[in-house]
Design an enzyme around this catalytic site. Structure first.
Site, PDB file in Angstrom:
ATOM      1  CE  LYS A  87      -0.191 -13.641   8.110  1.00 42.21           C
ATOM      2  NZ  LYS A  87      -0.726 -12.506   8.872  1.00 42.21           N
TER       3      LYS A  87
HETATM    4  O1  G3P Z   1      -0.859  -8.486   7.840  1.00 41.92           O
HETATM    5  C1  G3P Z   1       0.407  -8.019   8.256  1.00 41.92           C
HETATM    6  C2  G3P Z   1       0.211  -6.748   8.984  1.00 41.92           C
HETATM    7  O2  G3P Z   1      -0.454  -6.961  10.177  1.00 41.92           O
HETATM    8  C3  G3P Z   1       1.419  -5.946   9.237  1.00 41.92           C
HETATM    9  O3  G3P Z   1       0.942  -4.664   9.325  1.00 41.92           O
HETATM   10  O4  G3P Z   1       1.002  -2.319   9.958  1.00 41.92           O
HETATM   11  O5  G3P Z   1       2.309  -4.026  11.282  1.00 41.92           O
HETATM   12  O6  G3P Z   1       3.041  -3.365   9.000  1.00 41.92           O
HETATM   13  P1  G3P Z   1       1.893  -3.532   9.916  1.00 41.92           P
END
Ligand code: G3P
Length: 218
Positions: A87
């Site tokens: 990633k």
């Molecule tokens: O896959 C990316 C994700 O983990 C981000 O999620 O909820 O931190 O915006 P969030």
């Protein structure tokens, strides 16, 4: 559409595997920190543990932000297990690294994507997955699902093979919207996946079936 779990939590990964609906896992440095996994060696052991639990791709994110560092780190991560996908952030150096890995048949997930232009560059560089962040765009009053749909349209029009992996999914309705938008993958919290099961008519219907059975059978 494939379901990935967006977590580094082994118990949740096990639970989703047992449900029989899990196609892969995505992690990021924040999710690894949430599980209190410290140090390079511990992180690497954890990635291998995840790979041993789930059949499918497991995204492991580099920490380096320069091209040489990303290449070094990504090469080491990819060597850990055949299921690992490297990633990389959607920066100029990250896109260079995506291209480097694509030329060597190492699979990549280009992350932190917030525009169709970024998604175009990731696809041109040969990313395996592109990760538009739905929830974080919604957080600033932009249209996260709209971006997923736009990227899907552009990739289909121009024949890019990069898979659209909708990330930053916050709730169950986002998953349904990803289906409508044509996402290849949605990476979700376990709670959002379990939310798909919920329907009051299922609960009341089952209660009625059991009550009728008990009435006749004692
Ligand atoms: O896959 C990316 C994700 O983990 C981000 O999620 O909820 O931190 O915006 P969030």
């Amino acid at each position: 559409m494939k379901f990935f779990l967006d977590t580094a939590n082994l118990a949740q990964i096990r639970e989703a595997c047992e449900m029989g609906v899990l196609d892969g896992v995505t992690t990021n440095p924040s999710l690894m920190a949430k599980e209190n996994i410290r140090g390079e060696e511990a992180c690497r052991r954890h990635y291998v543990e995840i790979c041993n639990l789930v059949k499918g791709d497991v995204s492991a994110e580099v920490i380096a932000t320069d091209f040489d560092g990303m290449v070094r780190e990504g090469t080491e991560l990819a060597a850990l297990h055949p299921q690992i996908v490297v990633k990389l952030p959607c920066t100029a150096e990250g896109i260079r690294a995506v291209k480097y890995f694509a030329q060597r048949s190492v699979r990549t997930n280009c992350t932190l994507v917030f525009s169709v232009g970024q998604a175009l560059l990731a696809a041109k560089a040969g990313a395996t997955y592109v990760s538009p962040f739905v929830g974080r765009l919604d957080d600033i009053s932009e249209d996260g699902i709209g971006l997923v749909a736009h990227i899907v349209r552009v990739y289909r029009t121009y024949g890019f093979r990069t898979q659209v992996l909708a990330a930053s999914i916050r709730h169950t309705h986002h998953i349904i919207q990803c289906l409508d938008a044509g996402a290849d993958v949605a990476t979700c919290p376990l709670s959002a996946i379990k939310g798909l099961l919920k329907h009051p008519l299922t609960d009341s219907g089952l209660a009625q079936f059991l009550a009728d059975h008990a009435r006749v059978n004692g």
